[in-house]
Design an enzyme around this catalytic site. Structure first.
Site, PDB file in Angstrom:
ATOM      1  N   ASP A  10      41.583 -27.811  -0.242  1.00  0.00           N
ATOM      2  CA  ASP A  10      42.682 -28.212   0.036  1.00  0.00           C
ATOM      3  C   ASP A  10      43.310 -29.293   0.328  1.00  0.00           C
ATOM      4  OD1 ASP A  10      45.797 -27.662   0.734  1.00  0.00           O
ATOM      5  OD2 ASP A  10      45.403 -26.960   2.511  1.00  0.00           O
ATOM      6  N   LEU A  21      53.277 -30.098  15.140  1.00  0.00           N
ATOM      7  CA  LEU A  21      53.061 -31.671  15.201  1.00  0.00           C
ATOM      8  C   LEU A  21      53.186 -30.994  13.074  1.00  0.00           C
ATOM      9  CD1 LEU A  21      49.928 -33.245  15.506  1.00  0.00           C
ATOM     10  CD2 LEU A  21      52.547 -33.739  16.490  1.00  0.00           C
ATOM     11  N   SER A  22      52.213 -30.236  12.726  1.00  0.00           N
ATOM     12  CA  SER A  22      52.536 -29.999  11.247  1.00  0.00           C
ATOM     13  C   SER A  22      52.574 -28.626  10.888  1.00  0.00           C
ATOM     14  CB  SER A  22      52.094 -30.795  10.031  1.00  0.00           C
ATOM     15  OG  SER A  22      50.752 -30.878  10.248  1.00  0.00           O
ATOM     16  N   GLY A  27      49.809 -26.277   7.943  1.00  0.00           N
ATOM     17  CA  GLY A  27      49.391 -26.887   6.384  1.00  0.00           C
ATOM     18  C   GLY A  27      49.409 -24.692   5.901  1.00  0.00           C
ATOM     19  N   VAL A  61      49.024 -26.944  12.897  1.00  0.00           N
ATOM     20  CA  VAL A  61      48.587 -28.475  13.617  1.00  0.00           C
ATOM     21  C   VAL A  61      49.367 -28.217  14.772  1.00  0.00           C
ATOM     22  CG1 VAL A  61      47.670 -30.233  13.146  1.00  0.00           C
ATOM     23  CG2 VAL A  61      47.767 -28.977  11.626  1.00  0.00           C
ATOM     24  N   PHE A 120      46.479 -23.523   5.356  1.00  0.00           N
ATOM     25  CA  PHE A 120      46.079 -22.513   6.110  1.00  0.00           C
ATOM     26  C   PHE A 120      45.947 -22.396   7.551  1.00  0.00           C
ATOM     27  CE2 PHE A 120      43.822 -24.102   2.093  1.00  0.00           C
ATOM     28  CZ  PHE A 120      43.612 -22.867   1.743  1.00  0.00           C
ATOM     29  N   SER A 121      46.661 -23.607   8.401  1.00  0.00           N
ATOM     30  CA  SER A 121      46.447 -23.746   9.465  1.00  0.00           C
ATOM     31  C   SER A 121      47.997 -24.145  10.149  1.00  0.00           C
ATOM     32  CB  SER A 121      45.332 -24.287   9.904  1.00  0.00           C
ATOM     33  OG  SER A 121      45.943 -25.555   9.359  1.00  0.00           O
ATOM     34  N   LYS A 126      43.794 -27.157  15.431  1.00  0.00           N
ATOM     35  CA  LYS A 126      44.276 -26.667  14.395  1.00  0.00           C
ATOM     36  C   LYS A 126      44.423 -25.371  14.746  1.00  0.00           C
ATOM     37  CE  LYS A 126      42.623 -28.816  11.527  1.00  0.00           C
ATOM     38  NZ  LYS A 126      41.529 -29.236  10.358  1.00  0.00           N
TER      39      LYS A 126
END
Ligand SMILES: *[C@@H]1O[C@H](CO)[C@@H](O)[C@H](O)[C@H]1NC(C)=O
Ligand SMILES: *[C@@H]1O[C@H](CO)[C@@H](O)[C@H](O)[C@H]1NC(C)=O
Ligand SMILES: *[C@@H]1O[C@H](CO)[C@@H](O)[C@H](O)[C@H]1NC(C)=O
Ligand SMILES: *[C@@H]1O[C@H](CO)[C@@H](O)[C@H](O)[C@H]1NC(C)=O
Ligand SMILES: *[C@@H]1O[C@H](CO)[C@@H](O)[C@H](O)[C@H]1NC(C)=O
Ligand SMILES: *[C@@H]1O[C@H](CO)[C@@H](O)[C@H](O)[C@H]1NC(C)=O
Ligand SMILES: *[C@@H]1O[C@H](CO)[C@@H](O)[C@H](O)[C@H]1NC(C)=O
Ligand SMILES: *[C@@H]1O[C@H](CO)[C@@H](O)[C@H](O)[C@H]1NC(C)=O
Ligand SMILES: *[C@@H]1O[C@H](CO)[C@@H](O)[C@H](O)[C@H]1NC(C)=O
Length: 889
Positions: free
Chosen positions: A735, A614-615, A617, A622, A619-620, A636
């Site tokens: 974040d 999905l996306s 970030g 998703v 740090f992770s 995540k």
């Protein structure tokens, strides 16, 4: 001791209340201790201090019984039933917390209670009928909850009630007629519910009704004349219902009536002449009804009248000349009627007139030369009438104008160059659909704040003057259907427009039209592109150490991710082969009733498919994972940069479990986890509406989701509340960005990546990268020196989100100059001589006066939050309060 007292209380319960006195003091203390056990209220505790001195408590000092309990605005949640043991309470205020569940019926036993405020919580279910036992109650406020069902008839015994507020709930049924029997009632507000039926026709017959606010319900029938009967009414708000019938003549009995808002109903008939007797009237809004007849000149007797809005009705005749004596009138809004005649000169005598909207009527004179004698005029809207003659040169004297709309009339002559003197003109200049001819005056190029220019559908000739490139704020243009010739000047806003903005001019050429002008301009444009990308790089390098640090982090993370993905791809051939699933080392689901529905193997499998991503970030990454049970999860995958997390596995599991119990509606809680190899997956509920970042910046994909201002404000408040709660429990978010604010099915904000903050908290030694800084553009300037994310740093990042919401701009964008990010761009606006209007998203700030005012107030808060000096920024809790104030005003 406490147990002993509780026991005593139980026994005492069956004895007479007289015998109870001796224990009353102890019992209240025991109750307070139990309440503290439940909520953990700062400053409370049995430390030898007298409980009467604990914050929020007021006692009758003669016998130490608790008479007042004020726990408002403390972010509390939990079971409030215990409070019903404080039998001597006279005043109970639990407003603005996170209490949910039913309102305890036991509150009905607090027979001394005079003031009960449970507003701004999440109490659900019906209003308990037991509250009818509060015979001494004078004020009851249940507004802003999730209450359902009808208003119970048992409340009819609250005969002392002066102030009854149940607005913003989900109440249905009709307004019971006992409300009309409350003989002391002064304030009744039940707006924003699902109430139907008629307004009881005994309401106001007894009592001193001063404020009646029932807007946004489904009420039908007439406005009962009873509400005016005692002549005390000051505020009447019935907007947005299905009321019909005429406005009662009795309205004139109310000499103190200052505010009447009855728009968006089905009212018919004339406005009664008695309105002139309501001499305190300052605000009269009856737009979008079926009112008819003439506009009564009796309004002229309301000397304090500030706003008169009769738009979208069936009024005929002319604007009465008598209104000219209304020295306080600021807005006269009459669009969408059948008014005709000249634009009355006398109305221009209203020296405070700020907005004159006569559009969409049948006015047929000319625009008077004196039009700009009203020096304060900011909005002059005369479009869609039958105005004739020329635009007077004197129009240049309207120096305060923000918007000039005289399109769709029969105006002739040429465009007066004096329009170029209207330096404040910014919302729009619309001269379209007239019979204007001659050239476009180059002076218009001086309108450097103008956002929208429409001169289409006239007979304008000559070239588009190159001077128009001075209109630096232009976003929308329309030159179509004129007699213009020559090349379209090379100017961003022109070339970015669709060609329909220039079509219908046989002589125009050059981009965005397909007809080229002959000589090529190609190389020049390429040069432009090169310059742009150069500028972006310079901007990135130039915007200071903080950004540089974060860029490095982001780039490093990005490179790591790429490498990871390559490895994954190389090894990822068996993606579809379930047999190759890695062995799960540890995993758990914290929520009992979800244990059956979640299959940890399926979770792992879902994260191995790129299609589920999905996306991404800081740090992770998703993923969306659909369980065999049908449940959809958001998973995540922590970036494996943080191997240390795995090495602190037990600690991590403990932290996660703790976080899963940290309940707040605006925070995303983990519901479970999976660990395999060196990968950690965190499980969350799936939120269908993506992130705030997507909502704001990718809405072009789904224009129907373009959020309006009230929606944006609620999202901002939600984010602020989530963060305030985190700070309350001493968690710093690492974040904060619009990409980490998720939106649930109702578009409520839910702050994500909270667990990262716990798992990577550098002070706990679990972080392998000390350069954790958050996302590009949200990093507070002090980070460059301290390398530490702090609570004020969080406030700064929140300020950036608020600016994003207000401007619909990205925190870092190539449209800003070198070294400038959104924060700097906004802070330096006054130095550039720009007004807030040029900063705010004009598509929202120009919609209504209220929106604009609220946006300006929110802008002030964003500026405070993004102050360069951390100590000057407000606390998150204060930010919540300030934003809520914006919403309420
Ligand atoms: C007891 O708590 C109150 C409220 O927090 C505080 O002001 C007071 O200093 C405390 N007293 C002792 C003895 O700790
Ligand atoms: C405490 O004293 C006040 C007046 O001094 C009285 O009204 C009240 O009833 C007393 N409360 C109890 C529980 O005795
Ligand atoms: C709150 O506590 C009371 C007992 O003090 C209990 O009867 C009630 O069910 C609890 N309510 C909720 C919502 O847990
Ligand atoms: C209210 O008080 C009465 C009498 O003391 C008691 O019987 C009843 O259970 C109480 N109601 C609640 C909901 O606590
Ligand atoms: C609820 O109503 C009371 C009584 O009118 C009022 O004093 C109070 O401020 C209201 N509460 C909130 C949170 O607005
Ligand atoms: C009112 O709402 C309740 C529950 O929310 C529902 O059961 C009831 O049918 C509704 N009544 C009406 C008149 O719509
Ligand atoms: C209201 O008061 C009137 C007159 O006292 C009475 O006849 C009527 O029944 C009352 N209505 C309700 C709903 O209590
Ligand atoms: C209007 O006010 C005048 C004088 O105050 C009074 O005589 C008249 O009855 C009032 N009319 C109405 C309809 O209120
Ligand atoms: C008009 O407003 C002023 C100032 O608010 C106030 O003093 C005056 O009483 C008002 N006039 C009327 C007729 O209400």
């Amino acid at each position: 001791m406490a147990t002993f007292c509780l026991l005593t209380l139980l026994i005492a319960g069956v004895l007479s209340s007289l015998e109870l006195v001796g224990c009353a003091q102890l019992s209240d203390e025991a109750t307070l201790l139990a309440i503290n056990e439940e909520f953990g209220i700062p400053g409370w505790g049995f430390n030898g201090s007298d409980f009467c001195s604990w914050p929020g408590i007021g006692c009758d000092l003669s016998n130490s019984t608790v008479e007042k309990l004020d726990l408002s605005r403390r972010f509390l949640g939990g079971n409030v039933t215990l409070i019903s043991d404080l039998r001597a309470l006279k005043r109970l205020d639990l407003s603005s917390n996170n209490f949910h569940g039913l309102i305890p019926p036991g509150f009905g036993n607090l027979s001394e209670l005079e003031y009960l405020d449970l507003s701004m919580n999440k109490f659900g279910g019906p209003i308990p009928k037991e509250l009818g036992g509060l015979r001494n109650l004078r004020a009851l406020n249940l507004s802003n909850n999730l209450l359902t069902g009808e208003m119970p008839d048992e409340l009819e015994s609250l005969v002392k009630l002066q102030d009854l507020q149940v607005s913003s709930n989900h109440l249905n049924g009709s307004i019971p007629s006992w409300v009309g029997n409350l003989s002391s009632l002064k304030i009744f507000s039940a707006y924003e519910n699902g109430l139907g039926g008629k307004i009881p026709d005994n309401l106001g017959v007894v009592g001193e009704l001063q404020l009646l606010n029932l807007h946004s319900n489904q009420l039908e029938g007439p406005i009962p004349k009873s509400i005016f009967a005692r002549g005390k009414l000051e505020v009447l708000i019935l907007t947005q219902n299905q009321l019909n019938g005429a406005i009662p003549e009795e309205i004139g009995y109310c000499k103190s009536l200052s505010n009447v808002r009855i728009g968006n109903n089905n009212l018919i008939g004339n406005i009664p002449w008695t309105i002139g007797n309501a001499s305190s009237l300052t605000y009269f809004e009856a737009d979008n009804n079926n009112l008819s007849g003439k506009i009564v000149s009796d309004f002229a007797q309301c000397k304090n009248l500030t706003l008169l809005n009769l738009a979208s009705n069936g009024f005929t005749g002319s604007v009465p000349a008598e209104l000219g004596i209304l020295g306080n009138l600021q807005e006269l809004i009459l669009y969408g009627n059948n008014l005709y005649g000249d634009i009355s000169l006398s109305i221009l005598a209203c020296k405070n007139l700020n907005k004159l909207d006569l559009s969409n009527n049948r006015f047929n004179g000319s625009i008077p030369m004196e039009i700009c004698n009203v020096s304060r005029l900011q909005y002059l809207l005369l479009g869609q009438n039958s105005l004739k003659g020329e635009i007077p040169h004197e129009i240049g004297n309207c120096v305060k104008l923000l918007q000039l709309h005289i399109g769709s009339n029969y105006l002739t002559g040429s465009i007066p160059p004096e329009i170029g003197h209207l330096k404040n003109l910014q919302i729009s200049l619309n001269l379209s659909f007239n019979h204007l001819h001659g050239p476009l005056p180059p002076e218009l190029g001086k309108l450097d704040k103008l956002v929208s220019l429409d001169v289409s559908n006239n007979q304008l000739s000559g070239a588009i003057p190159p001077d128009f490139r001075g209109m630096l704020s232009l976003i929308e243009v329309n030159f179509s259907n004129n007699l213009l010739t020559g090349p379209v000047p090379n100017f961003g806003p022109f070339q970015k427009s669709s060609n329909s903005s220039f079509l219908g001019n046989k002589g125009l050429c050059g981009e965005p039209l397909t007809l080229s002008c002959g000589s090529s301009s190609g190389p020049d444009r390429e040069g432009y592109h090169h310059r742009v990308s150069y500028r972006v790089i310079l901007a990135v390098i130039g915007s200071g150490l903080a950004v540089f640090v974060s860029v490095t982090v982001v780039v490093l993370l990005f490179m790591m991710r790429e490498r990871q993905e390559k490895v994954a791809k190389a090894a990822g051939v068996p993606e579809s082969e379930t047999s190759d699933l890695p062995t799960i080392v540890a995993g758990n689901v914290f929520v009992d009733n979800l244990k059956q529905a979640i299959d940890l193997d399926a979770v792992v499998k879902a994260t191995m498919k790129d299609a589920n991503k999905l996306s991404c970030g800081t740090f992770s990454t998703v993923y969306k994972a659909i369980m065999p049970s049908g449940l959809i999860l958001l998973v995540k995958r922590l970036k494996s940069v943080d191997r240390s997390i795995i090495h602190h596995q037990n600690k991590m599991i403990r932290e996660l479990e703790r976080l899963s119990r940290l309940c707040h509606d605006n925070l995303m809680q983990p519901i479970g986890f999976v660990i395999y190899e060196d990968v950690a997956l965190l499980l969350h509920h799936y939120l269908p509406n993506g992130t705030l970042g997507q909502l704001l910046h990718e809405h072009t994909k789904k224009p129907e989701y373009e959020p309006d201002w009230p929606q944006r404000l609620s999202i901002a408040i939600g984010v602020a509340e989530g963060l305030a709660f985190l700070h309350h429990v001493a968690v710093i978010h690492l974040d904060i960005s619009s990409g980490n604010v998720f939106l649930d099915a109702n578009f409520n904000a839910v702050v994500g990546e909270v667990e990262i903050s716990k798992l990577l908290d550098p002070s706990r030694g679990t972080a392998s990268i000390s350069a954790v800084a958050g996302s590009f553009g949200y990093i507070p300037p002090e980070y460059a020196y301290t390398m530490q994310v702090t609570a004020p740093g969080n406030v700064y990042s929140f300020g950036v989100i608020l600016l994003e919401i207000l401007t619909t701009r990205m925190p870092v964008d190539e449209v800003f100059d070198e070294g400038v990010d959104l924060v700097k761009w906004v802070h330096s606006a006054p130095a550039r001589g720009e007004t807030p209007e040029q900063i705010l998203d004009a598509r929202l700030s120009t919609v209504s006066f209220t929106w604009r005012k609220e946006m300006l107030a929110a802008l002030k808060i964003a500026l405070l939050c993004t102050d360069g000096i951390p100590a000057k920024r407000p606390k998150m809790k204060k930010v919540v309060e300030m934003l809520q104030e914006v919403k309420q005003n």
